[in-house]
Motif scaffolding. Sequence first.
Motif, PDB file in Angstrom:
ATOM      1  N   THR A   6      -3.578  -6.695  -9.968  1.00 43.34           N
ATOM      2  CA  THR A   6      -2.764  -7.266  -8.900  1.00 43.34           C
ATOM      3  C   THR A   6      -1.298  -7.248  -9.287  1.00 43.34           C
ATOM      4  O   THR A   6      -0.451  -6.869  -8.499  1.00 43.34           O
ATOM      5  CB  THR A   6      -3.225  -8.707  -8.584  1.00 43.34           C
ATOM      6  OG1 THR A   6      -4.591  -8.663  -8.222  1.00 43.34           O
ATOM      7  CG2 THR A   6      -2.422  -9.305  -7.452  1.00 43.34           C
ATOM      8  N   SER A   7      -0.993  -7.634 -10.512  1.00 38.80           N
ATOM      9  CA  SER A   7       0.409  -7.687 -10.892  1.00 38.80           C
ATOM     10  C   SER A   7       1.002  -6.279 -11.017  1.00 38.80           C
ATOM     11  O   SER A   7       2.148  -6.068 -10.658  1.00 38.80           O
ATOM     12  CB  SER A   7       0.607  -8.508 -12.160  1.00 38.80           C
ATOM     13  OG  SER A   7       0.368  -7.762 -13.311  1.00 38.80           O
ATOM     14  N   ARG A   8       0.239  -5.310 -11.495  1.00 38.97           N
ATOM     15  CA  ARG A   8       0.739  -3.927 -11.583  1.00 38.97           C
ATOM     16  C   ARG A   8       1.011  -3.406 -10.179  1.00 38.97           C
ATOM     17  O   ARG A   8       2.038  -2.795  -9.917  1.00 38.97           O
ATOM     18  CB  ARG A   8      -0.263  -3.035 -12.322  1.00 38.97           C
ATOM     19  CG  ARG A   8       0.085  -1.542 -12.297  1.00 38.97           C
ATOM     20  CD  ARG A   8       1.477  -1.223 -12.756  1.00 38.97           C
ATOM     21  NE  ARG A   8       1.608  -1.338 -14.176  1.00 38.97           N
ATOM     22  CZ  ARG A   8       2.769  -1.355 -14.814  1.00 38.97           C
ATOM     23  NH1 ARG A   8       3.895  -1.257 -14.154  1.00 38.97           N
ATOM     24  NH2 ARG A   8       2.821  -1.478 -16.111  1.00 38.97           N
ATOM     25  N   LYS A   9       0.085  -3.666  -9.274  1.00 41.65           N
ATOM     26  CA  LYS A   9       0.259  -3.230  -7.884  1.00 41.65           C
ATOM     27  C   LYS A   9       1.515  -3.887  -7.285  1.00 41.65           C
ATOM     28  O   LYS A   9       2.315  -3.219  -6.636  1.00 41.65           O
ATOM     29  CB  LYS A   9      -0.984  -3.598  -7.074  1.00 41.65           C
ATOM     30  CG  LYS A   9      -1.007  -3.029  -5.690  1.00 41.65           C
ATOM     31  CD  LYS A   9      -2.338  -3.330  -5.021  1.00 41.65           C
ATOM     32  CE  LYS A   9      -2.371  -2.728  -3.629  1.00 41.65           C
ATOM     33  NZ  LYS A   9      -3.650  -2.986  -2.960  1.00 41.65           N
ATOM     34  N   ALA A  39       5.145   2.073 -14.236  1.00 43.48           N
ATOM     35  CA  ALA A  39       3.714   2.393 -14.102  1.00 43.48           C
ATOM     36  C   ALA A  39       3.440   3.814 -14.563  1.00 43.48           C
ATOM     37  O   ALA A  39       4.314   4.678 -14.514  1.00 43.48           O
ATOM     38  CB  ALA A  39       3.284   2.225 -12.639  1.00 43.48           C
ATOM     39  N   SER A  40       2.225   4.043 -14.980  1.00 45.02           N
ATOM     40  CA  SER A  40       1.826   5.399 -15.344  1.00 45.02           C
ATOM     41  C   SER A  40       1.546   6.187 -14.063  1.00 45.02           C
ATOM     42  O   SER A  40       1.329   5.606 -12.994  1.00 45.02           O
ATOM     43  CB  SER A  40       0.561   5.367 -16.197  1.00 45.02           C
ATOM     44  OG  SER A  40      -0.540   4.914 -15.425  1.00 45.02           O
ATOM     45  N   VAL A  41       1.536   7.496 -14.176  1.00 41.79           N
ATOM     46  CA  VAL A  41       1.209   8.350 -13.035  1.00 41.79           C
ATOM     47  C   VAL A  41      -0.186   8.002 -12.531  1.00 41.79           C
ATOM     48  O   VAL A  41      -0.420   7.853 -11.333  1.00 41.79           O
ATOM     49  CB  VAL A  41       1.298   9.852 -13.421  1.00 41.79           C
ATOM     50  CG1 VAL A  41       0.769  10.726 -12.302  1.00 41.79           C
ATOM     51  CG2 VAL A  41       2.730  10.226 -13.777  1.00 41.79           C
ATOM     52  N   HIS A  46      -3.842   5.697  -8.600  1.00 40.57           N
ATOM     53  CA  HIS A  46      -5.019   4.839  -8.476  1.00 40.57           C
ATOM     54  C   HIS A  46      -4.797   3.777  -7.391  1.00 40.57           C
ATOM     55  O   HIS A  46      -5.669   3.533  -6.567  1.00 40.57           O
ATOM     56  CB  HIS A  46      -5.322   4.159  -9.815  1.00 40.57           C
ATOM     57  CG  HIS A  46      -6.327   3.065  -9.707  1.00 40.57           C
ATOM     58  ND1 HIS A  46      -7.679   3.306  -9.520  1.00 40.57           N
ATOM     59  CD2 HIS A  46      -6.189   1.718  -9.739  1.00 40.57           C
ATOM     60  CE1 HIS A  46      -8.316   2.153  -9.440  1.00 40.57           C
ATOM     61  NE2 HIS A  46      -7.450   1.171  -9.575  1.00 40.57           N
ATOM     62  N   HIS A  47      -3.631   3.170  -7.409  1.00 42.87           N
ATOM     63  CA  HIS A  47      -3.346   2.097  -6.452  1.00 42.87           C
ATOM     64  C   HIS A  47      -2.984   2.617  -5.066  1.00 42.87           C
ATOM     65  O   HIS A  47      -3.314   1.992  -4.061  1.00 42.87           O
ATOM     66  CB  HIS A  47      -2.218   1.202  -6.964  1.00 42.87           C
ATOM     67  CG  HIS A  47      -2.618   0.313  -8.092  1.00 42.87           C
ATOM     68  ND1 HIS A  47      -3.574  -0.665  -7.977  1.00 42.87           N
ATOM     69  CD2 HIS A  47      -2.197   0.260  -9.376  1.00 42.87           C
ATOM     70  CE1 HIS A  47      -3.714  -1.289  -9.130  1.00 42.87           C
ATOM     71  NE2 HIS A  47      -2.895  -0.742 -10.000  1.00 42.87           N
ATOM     72  N   PHE A  48      -2.287   3.753  -5.001  1.00 42.44           N
ATOM     73  CA  PHE A  48      -1.715   4.153  -3.718  1.00 42.44           C
ATOM     74  C   PHE A  48      -1.967   5.583  -3.279  1.00 42.44           C
ATOM     75  O   PHE A  48      -2.133   5.831  -2.103  1.00 42.44           O
ATOM     76  CB  PHE A  48      -0.201   3.891  -3.718  1.00 42.44           C
ATOM     77  CG  PHE A  48       0.143   2.453  -3.940  1.00 42.44           C
ATOM     78  CD1 PHE A  48      -0.038   1.527  -2.930  1.00 42.44           C
ATOM     79  CD2 PHE A  48       0.623   2.021  -5.158  1.00 42.44           C
ATOM     80  CE1 PHE A  48       0.259   0.196  -3.130  1.00 42.44           C
ATOM     81  CE2 PHE A  48       0.928   0.686  -5.369  1.00 42.44           C
ATOM     82  CZ  PHE A  48       0.751  -0.224  -4.355  1.00 42.44           C
ATOM     83  N   GLY A  49      -1.868   6.528  -4.134  1.00 41.38           N
ATOM     84  CA  GLY A  49      -2.097   7.912  -3.743  1.00 41.38           C
ATOM     85  C   GLY A  49      -0.834   8.695  -3.476  1.00 41.38           C
ATOM     86  O   GLY A  49      -0.626   9.737  -4.058  1.00 41.38           O
TER      87      GLY A  49
END
Length: 194
Positions: A6-9, A39-41, A46-49
């Motif tokens: 959640t926090s990374r997102k 963030a890493s690639v 993973h979160h968004f695309g």
Amino acid sequence: MATEKTSRKQEILEAALACFTEHGIDGTTVEMIRERSGASVGSMYHHFGNKESIAAALYLDALAGYHAIQMAALADAKTAEDGVKGVVHAYVDWVSANPEKARFVLYSRSAISKSEAGTSVLERSRAKVGEVLEWFAPHIDAGRLKKLPPECYGSLITGPAHDYARLWLSGRAKTDIKAYRDVFADAAWAAVRP
């Protein structure tokens, strides 16, 4: 682990907001957002695309924050007048406290609606409006609010504040929108009271 995700997102969304504010949606790249968020690639995809998905998620996140404040105001409202004024106060307070998000929502809607996620964003937005109208329905049925076409209520209740928000967020009006919250709330009530 869920908190980390959640926090990374959220970090990615905050970085995206900063990038979109500085460069616009078209001028921003996924790499710019990735770099700003740290963030890493893999995490980005993973979160968004893609960038459009990030913009849509940011838009929905902003609307969800506003909607939560709006629904809390309605939960506290005892009368139709309290509800109308509460919705206006929620809008004004949210815009004043979140000018960057408000600016993004106001000025990026067209770009997001044309994106792949546009239909989903529109459906979710309509669902939130539907929840607010559900709260008002008994008051409309009982004659405590004017009976109007459903699509008119939003324009009459938040329209004046929304118009001023555009002026304030663009720098054309200098007084913080919050200074006029009661003016806009009174105008909204005058427009829809029976």
